[in-house]
Design a protein around this motif. Sequence first.
Motif, mmCIF file in Angstrom:
data_model
loop_
_atom_site.group_PDB
_atom_site.id
_atom_site.type_symbol
_atom_site.label_atom_id
_atom_site.label_comp_id
_atom_site.label_asym_id
_atom_site.label_seq_id
_atom_site.Cartn_x
_atom_site.Cartn_y
_atom_site.Cartn_z
ATOM 1 N N SER A 1 1.615 6.865 -6.747
ATOM 2 C CA SER A 1 0.576 7.852 -7.066
ATOM 3 C C SER A 1 1.105 9.268 -6.909
ATOM 4 O O SER A 1 0.832 10.142 -7.734
ATOM 5 N N LEU B 1 0.860 4.191 -2.881
ATOM 6 C CA LEU B 1 0.688 5.604 -2.552
ATOM 7 C C LEU B 1 1.876 6.423 -3.059
ATOM 8 O O LEU B 1 1.695 7.491 -3.661
ATOM 9 N N SER C 1 0.829 -1.212 0.000
ATOM 10 C CA SER C 1 0.000 0.000 0.000
ATOM 11 C C SER C 1 0.858 1.254 0.000
ATOM 12 O O SER C 1 0.539 2.243 -0.666
#
Length: 181
Positions: free
Chosen positions: A14, A11, A7
């Motif tokens: 992104s 992130l 995760s």
Amino acid sequence: TGWLQGSEWTLLDSFFQLRQGTTPMDSRITLVTIDEADLQRVGRYPIPDGIIVDALQKLATQQPQQIGLVFYRDLPVEPGTEQLTELFATMPNLVGIEKVIGNQVAAPPKLANRGQVGFSDQVFDTDGNLRRALLSLRTPDGELHYSLALRLTLNYLESMGIHPSSSSQSSHIIHLGQATN
């Protein structure tokens, strides 16, 4: 424990994608690439040494500060090997590559003898993405190698009178002028 790492990477990726486009390409850097159309025009792969010689000589007429050659040239690719070896021996702003991790690929001897080599090895995360770059590494025999990017950067900065120095606190810290990394 690492169970959130996937995760975190998503992130981070992104954030980098959001940042793209906001940083303009540095006008001091020019990339010369070879694409499929070029390979079709040449008619073979790997690119013969003579074609690399022609390209490097054309680049040299533009008087670049540094040239990074991202072709492995541990083996000759005729025709033009003799001319390429001669060019390696006489072009002070040319930096070639080597591969030092895993299946090693030697640098061209003429460039290696002159200290004009950087490694091309990369470290991929376990999900197969490249998120960081090595600047230097030490081989098991203790030899220090610089990446192609760091070698080109140090050469460029040295031409501007900025010389690297190491920290008395840690051998992993490099001082470049007023900057520390």
